[in-house]
Design an enzyme around this catalytic site. Sequence first.
Site, PDB file in Angstrom:
ATOM      1  N   LYS A  17       0.824  -1.183  -0.050  1.00 52.79           N
ATOM      2  CA  LYS A  17       0.061  -0.116  -0.030  1.00 52.79           C
ATOM      3  C   LYS A  17       0.854   1.264   0.113  1.00 52.79           C
ATOM      4  O   LYS A  17       0.651   2.202  -0.593  1.00 52.79           O
ATOM      5  CB  LYS A  17      -0.656   0.022   1.257  1.00 52.79           C
ATOM      6  N   GLY A  18       2.149   1.300   0.685  1.00 49.70           N
ATOM      7  CA  GLY A  18       2.878   2.282   0.843  1.00 49.70           C
ATOM      8  C   GLY A  18       3.501   2.688  -0.504  1.00 49.70           C
ATOM      9  O   GLY A  18       3.504   3.832  -1.004  1.00 49.70           O
TER      10      GLY A  18
ATOM     11  N   TYR B   5      13.039  -5.335  13.915  1.00 53.51           N
ATOM     12  CA  TYR B   5      12.584  -6.654  13.648  1.00 53.51           C
ATOM     13  C   TYR B   5      11.178  -6.938  13.550  1.00 53.51           C
ATOM     14  O   TYR B   5      10.849  -7.641  12.490  1.00 53.51           O
ATOM     15  CB  TYR B   5      13.147  -7.638  14.902  1.00 53.51           C
TER      16      TYR B   5
ATOM     17  N   GLN C 244      31.051   5.392  14.502  1.00 53.76           N
ATOM     18  CA  GLN C 244      31.499   5.361  15.798  1.00 53.76           C
ATOM     19  C   GLN C 244      32.558   4.209  16.092  1.00 53.76           C
ATOM     20  O   GLN C 244      33.671   4.425  16.763  1.00 53.76           O
ATOM     21  CB  GLN C 244      30.281   5.103  16.799  1.00 53.76           C
TER      22      GLN C 244
ATOM     23  N   HIS D 230      22.583  10.056   8.779  1.00 49.39           N
ATOM     24  CA  HIS D 230      22.006   9.046   7.912  1.00 49.39           C
ATOM     25  C   HIS D 230      21.803   9.596   6.617  1.00 49.39           C
ATOM     26  O   HIS D 230      20.632   9.879   6.282  1.00 49.39           O
ATOM     27  CB  HIS D 230      20.763   8.364   8.642  1.00 49.39           C
TER      28      HIS D 230
ATOM     29  N   GLY E  18      23.570   1.188  14.169  1.00 48.02           N
ATOM     30  CA  GLY E  18      22.883   0.207  14.985  1.00 48.02           C
ATOM     31  C   GLY E  18      23.025   0.620  16.435  1.00 48.02           C
ATOM     32  O   GLY E  18      23.251   1.787  17.026  1.00 48.02           O
TER      33      GLY E  18
ATOM     34  N   GLU F 257      21.333   8.152   3.854  1.00 46.42           N
ATOM     35  CA  GLU F 257      20.269   7.070   3.291  1.00 46.42           C
ATOM     36  C   GLU F 257      19.056   7.641   3.221  1.00 46.42           C
ATOM     37  O   GLU F 257      18.064   7.443   2.264  1.00 46.42           O
ATOM     38  CB  GLU F 257      20.651   5.605   3.743  1.00 46.42           C
TER      39      GLU F 257
ATOM     40  N   CYS G  31      26.580   6.476  11.078  1.00 44.05           N
ATOM     41  CA  CYS G  31      26.302   6.633  12.364  1.00 44.05           C
ATOM     42  C   CYS G  31      26.831   5.584  13.354  1.00 44.05           C
ATOM     43  O   CYS G  31      28.164   5.973  13.753  1.00 44.05           O
ATOM     44  CB  CYS G  31      24.590   6.338  12.502  1.00 44.05           C
ATOM     45  N   PHE G  32      26.344   4.757  13.725  1.00 42.09           N
ATOM     46  CA  PHE G  32      27.130   3.347  14.411  1.00 42.09           C
ATOM     47  C   PHE G  32      28.434   3.061  13.757  1.00 42.09           C
ATOM     48  O   PHE G  32      29.465   2.702  14.499  1.00 42.09           O
ATOM     49  CB  PHE G  32      26.077   2.168  14.721  1.00 42.09           C
ATOM     50  N   GLY G  33      28.263   2.873  12.376  1.00 41.93           N
ATOM     51  CA  GLY G  33      29.347   2.553  11.682  1.00 41.93           C
ATOM     52  C   GLY G  33      30.583   3.462  11.836  1.00 41.93           C
ATOM     53  O   GLY G  33      31.833   3.260  11.456  1.00 41.93           O
TER      54      GLY G  33
HETATM   55  N1  GLN Z   1      23.883   3.593  19.280  1.00 44.77           N
HETATM   56  C1  GLN Z   1      24.551   4.806  18.703  1.00 44.77           C
HETATM   57  C2  GLN Z   1      23.937   6.120  19.270  1.00 44.77           C
HETATM   58  O1  GLN Z   1      23.097   5.960  19.922  1.00 44.77           O
HETATM   59  C3  GLN Z   1      24.264   5.023  17.107  1.00 44.77           C
HETATM   60  C4  GLN Z   1      23.244   5.127  16.578  1.00 44.77           C
HETATM   61  C5  GLN Z   1      22.786   4.865  15.172  1.00 44.77           C
HETATM   62  O2  GLN Z   1      23.515   4.318  14.527  1.00 44.77           O
HETATM   63  N2  GLN Z   1      21.654   5.493  14.687  1.00 44.77           N
HETATM   64  O3  GLN Z   1      24.845   7.028  19.042  1.00 44.77           O
END
Ligand code: GLN
Length: 542
Positions: A17-18, A54, A384, A514, A353, A516, A380-382
């Site tokens: 639908k989206g 998930y 860090q 982000h 993440g 993306e 982001c997490f990647g």
């Molecule tokens: N967990 C990390 C934080 O809170 C990265 C968050 C994320 O990748 N969106 O800063």
Amino acid sequence: MARYIFITGGVVSSLGKGLASAALGALLQARGYKVRLRKLDPYLNVDPGTMSPYQHGEVYVTDDGAETDLDLGHYERFTGVAARKSDNVTTGQIYSKVLARERRGDYLGATVQVIPHVTDAIKEFIAAEVTDEDFVVCEIGGTVGDIESLPFLEAIRQMGNELGPERTLFLHVTLVPYIKAAGELKTKPTQHSVKELQAMGIKPDILVCRSEHPIEPSDRRKIALFCNVRPEAVIEALDVDTIYAVPRAYHAQGLDDEVLRHFRLDGREPDLGSWDEIVRRVRQPDGAVTIGVVGKYTSLLDAYKSLAEALAHGGIANDVKVKINWLDSEIFEKEEEALLHLEEVHGILVPGGFGERGSEGKIKAAGFARQRGVPYFGICFGMQMAVIEAARSLAGLEKANSSEFGPTDEAVVGLMTEWMRGNEVERRNQAGDLGGTMRLGAYPCDLLPGSRVREIYDADHISERHRHRYEVNINYRQILETNGLRFSGLSPDGELPEIVEIPDHPWFVGVQFHPELKSKPFEPHPLFTSFIKAAVEQARLV
Ligand code: GLN
């Protein structure tokens, strides 16, 4: 005055639908109309940001900092219209609002009821902040017949009655299954679902029928007859090989013509040239590259929806197909040989993440990319994890870690409050609820002159969307820069590292935001375009 197109779904969920809403938005745009897309989500969560990816796929973040349903990502990718906080609402948010009003005494002692109080709040949301739009396409989440979506359906029924058919249209997306044993398409589920809608006072004007087999004219007439619509309003929606072929396919079926006919508008033929070009590039690429995405929720691809699309856009920009190798980061922790998987890829991407599980595997993947000269994109997490890897391996800070995983003496990544105590700079509420304590939405970033990202963006200042709690600690800037990790993007006050890169590497970029979320098929994000270009070069080398 805006016209409202309400999109409901019947028979089963996951009918797309989206995508149907997004594609219709794109078609109306191609006819020269201004559109806005909205979604009503029938769950009770007030804050979709706390829902597990998930269960629900990715959380899509808007410029104005709302955490929304992933369908808003489709809307934005297909129409280019930046989604806003006011474009997504959950039942939970509606009820919170109504209950807060009741507490304030706004209802003056009246008995507060679903009709009219909840339905009024829903109608208010649907029509809010609509100015010069020609069409508001409003998707109702869930499937007709669910208890949850009843107040939404009642609210749109009321709108249909109040505004009349000149300003409202009901489009129902349904399933026409093929029964192999009988060798036939079955129209009964659609008939039942429409009956259910009609029992609630909604008569669909258009049926978009998802099917694996073409719907013959006889079936079309049958559906039209039993469901009380014109045969031309029965739109066949077959599966397509790429989602970007959907606007053209719907147009070929006459969907936009039927919508305009309903509103008695005659539009010019839409210009779908740019969609055709995108589809051509997707179908006939000039080569292929493989990107290893090292993440956690690799078992549910919807959790990385925008990322997968942005990588595809990078491919479109470079005229190559991007194959994604989804790799669970934990495998790199368990066995050394797992790194062999990374030898087969032309670029490594560590996406966003949360939490410690799998983080050491991501750090290993970043280290592999750095040492082997494989293009690396940390999001982001990647980012860090790449900074922690550089701190440990290049700057000799063995204990470098993120305070997200627990107390650490070397919080290279941590909460800003941890290194700016007493300073007013930290604006987020640390002691608050789990929901809504992140840096969310668009923030400006200054790019370092002469850096790789300055060249990629071809701009000095950019704005990108964030969703995180932790930051790279600016106090480590000097030691990291001395050791080869350049801080090439900073918040305008210079306190928050937004981008890091390794100048002495074919392509190594980490971003705190982000990108993306802002990539579109007809406007691929420059970082993804550049990353895939580097992967194409890498593919030539191996
Ligand atoms: N967990 C990390 C934080 O809170 C990265 C968050 C994320 O990748 N969106 O800063």
